[in-house]
Design a protein around this motif. Structure first.
Motif: not given
Length: 143
Positions: A19-21, A28-32, A94-95, A100-101
């Motif tokens: 669940s990493s990114l 706008t939004q990140m949910v992990l 792990f979340s 970059i941004g």
């Protein structure tokens, strides 16, 4: 959104998991979110579909929220670009996020319950909450 540009000449990432990114560009939004039961047994024996997240308090407790205060700041970005030559990352898990941004909102949560079951250990009941313990005790007394 913020109005600065990010420039990275070279990015090396070995591993992104659980669940990493890895986000390149604005968002706008990140949910992990990650939930895991990590069971270590002396002998690798598995019973099939075992383990229920609801049996452990760690998965049900509310996450403390930050205190939001009004803060007066003044930012003067002299250069419209953030420039980085090289980024080397061994792993992200792990979340967690490699970003970059720019982003407005980030919500990341990782909950892991580690259980060790070794030979000679007496089996213990999961760390169920007080409310569940009282319900179990009440049911036992009624029987």
């Amino acid at each position: 959104m913020l109005s600065r540009m990010s420039q990275v000449d070279h990015l090396t990432i070995n591993s992104v998991s659980s669940s990493s990114l890895c986000q390149i560009g604005d968002s706008t939004q990140m949910v992990l979110k990650t939930r895991a039961l990590a069971v270590k047994r002396e002998f690798p024996f598995f019973y099939g579909r075992e383990g229920n997240f609801d049996d452990y308090d760690v998965f049900n407790e509310p996450i403390p929220q930050p205190i939001i205060e009004a803060v007066n700041i003044q930012v003067n970005n002299l250069a419209p670009i953030i420039k980085v030559n090289r980024i080397n990352i061994k792993g992200c898990s792990f979340s967690s996020v490699i970003h970059i941004g720019s982003t407005c909102t980030l919500d990341a949560e990782s909950r892991i319950k580690h259980i060790r079951q070794l030979e000679g250990d007496t089996p213990k009941t999961p760390d169920v909450g007080l409310e569940k313990q009282l319900d179990n005790l009440s049911n036992d007394l009624q029987e």
